[in-house]
Design a protein around this motif. Structure first.
Motif, short mmCIF file in Angstrom:
data_model
loop_
_atom_site.label_atom_id
_atom_site.label_comp_id
_atom_site.label_asym_id
_atom_site.label_seq_id
_atom_site.Cartn_x
_atom_site.Cartn_y
_atom_site.Cartn_z
N GLN A 86 0.94 -1.26 -0.06
CA GLN A 86 0.01 0.08 -0.01
C GLN A 86 0.79 1.36 -0.16
O GLN A 86 0.58 2.18 -0.57
N PHE A 110 2.48 1.77 -3.54
CA PHE A 110 1.32 2.26 -4.22
C PHE A 110 1.09 3.82 -4.17
O PHE A 110 0.87 4.23 -5.02
N GLU A 111 1.09 4.03 -2.85
CA GLU A 111 0.65 5.65 -2.61
C GLU A 111 1.85 6.33 -3.11
O GLU A 111 1.74 7.48 -3.67
N CYS A 159 3.78 5.80 -5.57
CA CYS A 159 3.87 5.67 -7.21
C CYS A 159 2.62 6.51 -7.46
O CYS A 159 2.12 6.20 -8.69
N ASP A 160 1.93 7.38 -6.78
CA ASP A 160 0.54 7.98 -7.05
C ASP A 160 -0.31 7.21 -7.62
O ASP A 160 -1.23 7.23 -8.65
N ARG A 161 -0.39 5.91 -6.91
CA ARG A 161 -1.45 4.81 -7.31
C ARG A 161 -1.42 4.43 -8.62
O ARG A 161 -2.72 4.05 -9.26
N ASN A 162 -0.33 4.56 -9.16
CA ASN A 162 -0.41 4.03 -10.54
C ASN A 162 0.25 2.54 -10.39
O ASN A 162 1.23 2.13 -9.92
N VAL A 163 -0.62 1.55 -10.92
CA VAL A 163 -0.57 0.00 -10.69
C VAL A 163 0.64 -0.22 -11.46
O VAL A 163 1.40 -1.12 -11.01
N THR A 176 3.73 0.67 -9.79
CA THR A 176 4.19 -0.13 -8.70
C THR A 176 4.58 -1.54 -8.48
O THR A 176 5.18 -2.06 -7.83
N GLN A 204 -2.85 -6.04 -8.70
CA GLN A 204 -4.51 -5.61 -8.95
C GLN A 204 -5.35 -6.59 -8.06
O GLN A 204 -6.16 -6.22 -7.25
N LEU A 231 -4.38 -5.53 -4.28
CA LEU A 231 -5.00 -4.19 -4.03
C LEU A 231 -6.45 -4.26 -4.06
O LEU A 231 -7.09 -3.42 -3.32
#
Length: 183
Positions: free
Chosen positions: A146, A149-150, A152-156, A159, A171, A174
């Motif tokens: 998590q 992920f944050e 990386c600016d919520r870029n899957v 991340t 995915q 998450l």
């Protein structure tokens, strides 16, 4: 002979979460501290220059800067100040950075006032007792994912690349809830 008054223990609390900041201030005042509050990096700098604290509790992530960058500012004004860093995003790298910068301890949120007071008052370098309810390995893994992920600016895709895992696997992870803690 007149008994001397107890020494004033000036505590600066730097926390951007208003509810937590106010609750912690009340709890620390009950423990004998004279509390000053700051909700941001800039406000903390102003408070530190106005009156150097004896103790400081600093949130790691502030809206306008890092609590780690406040440690040297406090040290410049009050070399003997005892500083504790609080964070909801704990990891080994930032805990090491906090200690190297001059903090005396690094506590994960939610930390209670007793733990914070104990960290501020501790003089021994002995290892603390292990937590009563440590996080499970699954929970530590989930929190690490998590946090990345944050970051990386919520870029899957980014991340997944940084964590060296397949994007679809990430995915699936998450989309699940955090692992439950056994008490």
């Amino acid at each position: 002979m007149i008994p001397s008054a107890p020494p004033v223990r000036r505590l600066l609390i730097v926390e951007d979460d208003e509810a937590f900041r106010l609750r912690l201030a009340q709890a620390m005042e009950r423990r004998g501290y004279v509390v000053t509050l700051a909700e941001s990096f800039a406000a903390a700098e102003t408070q530190i220059r106005a009156q150097a604290p004896d103790f400081a509790v600093v949130d790691l992530k502030l809206g306008d800067g890092s609590g780690l960058d406040l440690v040297p500012v406090i040290r410049a004004q009050a070399p003997d100040a005892r500083i504790v860093i609080l964070t909801g995003y704990g990891n080994i790298a930032t805990s090491v950075a906090a200690i190297k910068a001059g903090a005396v301890d690094y506590l994960p949120k939610p930390a209670d006032a007793d733990a914070i007071d104990a960290a501020l008052q501790a003089t021994s370098r002995a290892l603390p007792a292990p937590p009563a309810h440590p996080m499970s390995a699954d929970r530590v893994r989930w929190e690490h994912i998590q946090r990345v992920f944050e970051q990386c600016d919520r870029n899957v895709s980014e991340t997944a690349r940084r964590l060296n895992m397949h994007r679809r696997t990430l995915q699936r992870i998450l989309s699940k809830y955090a692992p439950r803690e056994v008490q």
